[in-house]
Every structure is written in C-alpha cells, then in structure tokens.
Design an enzyme around this catalytic site. Sequence first.
Site, PDB file in Angstrom:
ATOM      1  N   LYS A 187      51.225  38.055   5.921  1.00 57.55           N
ATOM      2  CA  LYS A 187      51.667  36.725   5.477  1.00 57.55           C
ATOM      3  C   LYS A 187      52.956  36.959   4.557  1.00 57.55           C
ATOM      4  CE  LYS A 187      50.160  32.286   3.467  1.00 57.55           C
ATOM      5  NZ  LYS A 187      48.952  31.473   2.916  1.00 57.55           N
ATOM      6  N   SER A 239      47.956  26.908   5.254  1.00 63.22           N
ATOM      7  CA  SER A 239      49.267  27.417   5.284  1.00 63.22           C
ATOM      8  C   SER A 239      49.399  28.698   6.111  1.00 63.22           C
ATOM      9  CB  SER A 239      49.736  27.623   3.806  1.00 63.22           C
ATOM     10  OG  SER A 239      49.277  28.569   3.178  1.00 63.22           O
ATOM     11  N   SER A 272      43.723  27.827   2.967  1.00 64.59           N
ATOM     12  CA  SER A 272      44.834  28.409   3.821  1.00 64.59           C
ATOM     13  C   SER A 272      44.256  29.622   4.820  1.00 64.59           C
ATOM     14  CB  SER A 272      45.897  28.678   3.268  1.00 64.59           C
ATOM     15  OG  SER A 272      46.669  27.448   2.974  1.00 64.59           O
TER      16      SER A 272
HETATM   17  N1  GLN Z   1      46.336  22.508   2.224  1.00 70.72           N
HETATM   18  C1  GLN Z   1      46.179  23.063   0.891  1.00 70.72           C
HETATM   19  C2  GLN Z   1      47.508  22.713   0.112  1.00 70.72           C
HETATM   20  O1  GLN Z   1      48.299  22.362   0.881  1.00 70.72           O
HETATM   21  C3  GLN Z   1      45.750  24.565   0.783  1.00 70.72           C
HETATM   22  C4  GLN Z   1      46.806  25.335   1.033  1.00 70.72           C
HETATM   23  C5  GLN Z   1      46.659  26.698   0.678  1.00 70.72           C
HETATM   24  O2  GLN Z   1      45.305  27.181   0.770  1.00 70.72           O
HETATM   25  N2  GLN Z   1      47.747  27.590   0.698  1.00 70.72           N
HETATM   26  O3  GLN Z   1      47.587  22.755  -1.005  1.00 70.72           O
END
Ligand code: GLN
Length: 478
Positions: A74, A149, A173
């Site tokens: 990532k 994400s 995410s």
């Molecule tokens: N969808 C959540 C956010 O936008 C979680 C994102 C994540 O876990 N990095 O904050």
Amino acid sequence: MHNKTIAQLSQGLKNRDFSSVELTQHYLQRINSSNLNAFISVTADLAIEQARAADDKIAQGKANILTGIPYAHKDIFCTNGVKTSAGSKMLDNFIAPYDASVSHNLNQADLVMLGKANMDEFAMGSSTETSYYGATLNPWDGKKTPGGSSGGSAAAVAGRLAPCATGTDTGGSIRQPASLCGITGLKPTYGRVSRYGMIAYASSLDQAGPITQTAQDAALLLNVMAGFDEKDSTSSQQKTQDYSANLNNSIKGLTIGLPKEFFADGLDDDVATKVLAAVKEFEALGATVKQISLPNSAYAIPAYYIVAPCECSSNLSRMDGVRFGHRCDNPKDLDDLYLSSRTEGFGEEVKRRIMIGTYALSAGYYDAYYLKAQKIRHLISDDFKAAFADVDVIMGPVSPTIAWDLGSIKNPVDMYLADIYTLSANLAGLPAMSIPAGFSQNLPVGLQLIGNYWSEAKLLNIAHQFQQATDHHQQTPQ
Ligand code: GLN
C-alpha cells in the site's frame, strides 16, 4: 501460477518448479496488461533485483518460507528511494528517504515488492475514488468499487496481480475492500504492528495488516509484520505468537456472538442471508451461536467521524509546502505559501476532514466534540468487554451492501455510512478480519470476525477452519 496461495508458491519455489524471478516476471506481466489501476507505481527493476537475491538465497539453502514471494505494498508505507504518495497530489513528488518498519520487516523476510498499491488519498475514503491517481476497479466487475481505502491492495490480490498485499485499517480499510473483492483481510489489535513510517491518518486508530487469499497466508504475513518496535511508542510489548502454529485446532465448542445491532435496518437482505449461512457453516463445525447486544454501536459513526478528522487535521499539518511534498509556484508571502500549497496539494475529501477536525478541536468545541467522542469510544470498548465475557468471537457483516457502482455515492455522509460495521473494532482497538462468505449478484460478500485483544492467532484459526470447509475464497473473477 497466479491462483496459488503464498503457501503453495513457497512450496513451488522450494521444489524449484519456478524461480522467484520467473514468478515476479509473471506478476509484472499481469500488472502490465491489467486495467484495474491497482498500482500507483510499479517497481519492476527493484522487484527483479530482489527476486534475484531471493533466488540466490534459495539456491544456498538460506530461504525462509516467504523468500521470493512477491507482494503489493500500500502506498502509505514509506519505502526507501521509492515514491510514497499516500494517494495524494501533495506527495506526488515524495521519494521516501527511509523504510517504514513494515517495509523493513518484509525486506528482511526476502519478499519481493512489485509496486505501490493505489489507495484513497491519505486513506480517507471507502471506495478508492479519492485517490489523486484515479479510482481502482473491482476485478469482479470493472464498473464497481473495490472498496477502500486499501482498494488497490485488495484489487491486486483478487485480480491475481499479486499473491498478497499490505493494507492499513483506520476504520475498515483492510476489511471492507477485502470483503468487496472476495479475499481475506486482517486488522490486528491496535499496537500489534508498528506504525513507524506509515503515513499517519488517525494515529490512535491506524493499524497495518495483511491482505491475502487465505487465512493461512494472512498468518504467514502477520508473522513478519507483527512485533514491538521501539520506533513506535504505541507499539505493544505484548509477545507475538507463531500465527501459523494453531491454524488446525478444532473449533468445536466455540461460542459465536451475533450482535443484534449488526443485523438491523440498513443491512442488505441478501448480504444478511449470506452472512447467516456462513454462521450456520460454523455451527456445522461445532460452534454454538448466541445473540448478543453492543448497545452503543449506533454511536460508532458519529464518534469515529469526529476522532479521525481531529487526528488527521493535526497529522496533516506537517504538509505545509516547506519541508516536503507539493509546493505552489510563486507564493506572495509565507502565508500564501502554506495556503496555496495546501489548497493545490490536498483533494476535496481530505480538506473536508481537515476543516471538520480543526473546528472540532478548537477551544470552544473541544469538550463538546472530541472529548465527547473519546468518552463514547470508552463505552463502545466496554460493550465489547461485556460481550467477550460470554462469547469467543463476534461475527457479522463487514459492509452493509455488496460493491456499488463507481461514482454512485455522491454525498460524503452516505459514504461514511458504509463503514457502520467496521468502525467499532478500530474505536475499541480490537483485532478483526474479513473472510469470503459467498456471493450476491455475482459479487463477493464478506463475513466479519471480531476477536478479543491479542487474539489474532485464534481469529486466524477460526477463519482457516472455515476455509478448510468452504470454497468461497477459491472463487476467482473471470
Ligand atoms: N472509510 C473510513 C474513512 O474514510 C476508513 C478508512 C480507513 O480505514 N483508512 O475514514
């Protein structure tokens, strides 16, 4: 070759069925001809170099089980000498001058980095659409989101562009993209994996973990990712385990808790059906099911969407156009340098969160918002504490729906609502997994497993036993 798990590929390398260079070239070719937009950068030369070194080790009999296994990383983890963008224009020109601890650990274990995977900008999003580099497509249907994400990582594994990947999970995410792409993802207990060199979103929630085809593979990767790191003051001294050692334990007598709040309004009927069918499968394996309640679940979204923006507004203040990252042209003065660099460098969703966080942290509102959200966080942890007095593991859906059409969620709050079942584990710091549980309209459905603190080995055992008895995780997109 690309449908093989890490465990199988490792065996193939050991038997000399193929070399790491051949394996790496195979994946690089697949990445090249893919239109998923799963990668921000492909590090082909570096990958071949690492694969050669791995082949040497294999030839000398110095290999470990992960030597020569390719992976997608990532693009939130710093990688020495390699662009690390966090999906943002702000860091489009940032070449990391050091390795994150996770990057270092994977290097030490002789894995081969294929490239840096696409992601929502600074990990803010649930669909990979906030990436400066454009959305990643879901390998099961290119019109759908892979989730986010860590959508690039999940699409790379599901699309067989990499046998495994890293992810980070601040509010879901790892689990949500794993669920929407039909693969396995594990968010460890907060503090299990070092955050050093992982570009910070919300520091009290962020946690890195593996994204793989199977629980067995997740255990192999966690073995090298986990552990205390003196460079991260929130990493835990709690002893790690050999996460591969207990995968074959029987799960007879396991008590599963089903929180009624996870099966209430808003959950797609067919997703509920598939999740409950998976739970039945566990009963067939000797588990018993108990209805439980996590009464404060409804507050997870409001509490998270205060805590996370507050922490991100603080973390992202370092992106000021001075020290690193994007700098505007011809600023009028210092204020303009800050303002214009940040205006140009950040995308819309990131700016929205910085604004919310700055507002909620301001002197007049701190008690009403941030402090209140932290108190709710405690209540949510207490709900879990009470539940784990009676059950071994909590199960439910990961996402209220299957993957949705790219571009179809226009209102940011609707996007936040998609995180309803994943946020609680982050707020409480608990380990949680997503494993494939079936299909709805030809798209994957994930089952969520939430465990007590430091129960990664147990979660992986439970998931592995399920995967020995089912074949959802073996389905591949056409
Ligand atoms: N969808 C959540 C956010 O936008 C979680 C994102 C994540 O876990 N990095 O904050």
